[in-house]
Design a protein around this motif. Structure first.
Motif, short mmCIF file in Angstrom:
data_model
loop_
_atom_site.label_atom_id
_atom_site.label_comp_id
_atom_site.label_asym_id
_atom_site.label_seq_id
_atom_site.Cartn_x
_atom_site.Cartn_y
_atom_site.Cartn_z
N LEU A 188 5.79 4.86 0.60
CA LEU A 188 4.52 4.86 0.02
C LEU A 188 3.44 5.33 0.78
O LEU A 188 2.58 6.26 0.37
N PHE A 189 3.39 5.00 2.23
CA PHE A 189 2.40 5.80 3.02
C PHE A 189 2.81 7.03 3.60
O PHE A 189 1.87 7.75 4.22
N ALA A 190 3.92 7.33 3.50
CA ALA A 190 4.45 8.54 4.04
C ALA A 190 4.18 9.81 2.93
O ALA A 190 3.94 10.98 3.17
N GLY A 191 4.13 9.44 1.58
CA GLY A 191 4.16 10.35 0.60
C GLY A 191 2.80 10.40 0.08
O GLY A 191 1.52 10.08 0.93
N ASN A 192 2.62 11.11 -1.16
CA ASN A 192 1.16 11.06 -1.71
C ASN A 192 0.70 9.77 -2.28
O ASN A 192 1.19 9.47 -3.67
N ILE A 193 0.07 8.98 -1.81
CA ILE A 193 -0.38 7.55 -2.29
C ILE A 193 -1.38 7.77 -3.35
O ILE A 193 -1.26 6.73 -4.20
N LYS A 194 -1.99 8.94 -3.58
CA LYS A 194 -2.95 9.01 -4.95
C LYS A 194 -1.93 9.09 -5.98
O LYS A 194 -2.20 8.31 -7.14
N LYS A 195 -0.86 9.87 -5.98
CA LYS A 195 0.14 9.80 -7.11
C LYS A 195 0.65 8.53 -7.48
O LYS A 195 0.85 8.17 -8.60
N THR A 196 1.10 7.98 -6.44
CA THR A 196 1.73 6.55 -6.50
C THR A 196 0.88 5.48 -7.12
O THR A 196 1.40 4.87 -7.99
N LEU A 197 -0.19 5.33 -6.66
CA LEU A 197 -1.05 4.50 -7.25
C LEU A 197 -1.39 4.74 -8.81
O LEU A 197 -1.79 4.01 -9.81
N VAL A 198 -1.80 6.16 -9.01
CA VAL A 198 -1.81 6.60 -10.61
C VAL A 198 -0.56 6.04 -11.41
O VAL A 198 -0.65 5.69 -12.34
N THR A 199 0.49 6.26 -10.74
CA THR A 199 1.70 6.02 -11.62
C THR A 199 1.94 4.45 -11.70
O THR A 199 2.12 3.96 -12.74
N VAL A 200 1.45 3.85 -10.71
CA VAL A 200 1.55 1.97 -10.96
C VAL A 200 0.52 1.75 -11.64
O VAL A 200 0.55 0.85 -12.47
#
Length: 143
Positions: free
Chosen positions: A63-75
């Motif tokens: 999570l912290f190595a990738g794009n966190i904004k995209k992950t938070l939008v998906t969640v």
């Protein structure tokens, strides 16, 4: 030696230990089988705890190595689907007397939770099928 190789060796060792314990249970008498099966449950709980801890560790690392904004939008989108499912589920559209007569603990809250889970499944299934169709159509028309 990488972490993947270490985890692979540890999993192989645990599989061998589990096979040995299973053989000991199958070949032993009833008293030995009961005590060994209880011990195997404790081992299973420990292994489950280790696996859950490692999964959480690698998820947080990714999570912290990738794009966190995209992950938070998906969640957030997933949470919105779950919220929408609970909003449209009523829990009162089912006659619960056959369940309560049999001694099952089913009330309107349980029915609402099950209905919300079904609605969430339907919404996510339609989105998954739609995204596959969209990707296939896009691939066909871009050639």
């Amino acid at each position: 030696m990488g972490l993947h190789k270490i985890l692979k060796i540890a999993a192989f060792a645990l599989a061998i230990i589990g096979a040995i314990f299973a053989l000991m249970i199958m070949t032993g008498d009833d008293e030995t089988a009961q005590s060994m099966s209880g011990n195997m449950l404790y081992i299973a709980y420990v292994v489950l705890g280790i696996v859950v801890l490692l999964v959480l560790l690698f998820v947080l690392k990714g999570l912290f190595a990738g794009n966190i904004k995209k992950t938070l939008v998906t969640v957030g989108a997933f949470a919105a689907i779950i919220f929408l499912s609970f909003a449209i589920s009523s829990g009162t559209d089912l006659d619960l007397t056959p369940f309560t007569d049999k001694g099952l603990d089913v009330d309107e809250g349980t029915s609402k939770t099950v209905g919300a889970g079904l609605y969430a499944f339907y919404i996510l299934a339609v989105l998954a099928i739609g995204s596959m169709l969209y990707g296939g159509a896009k691939k066909i028309f871009n050639k």
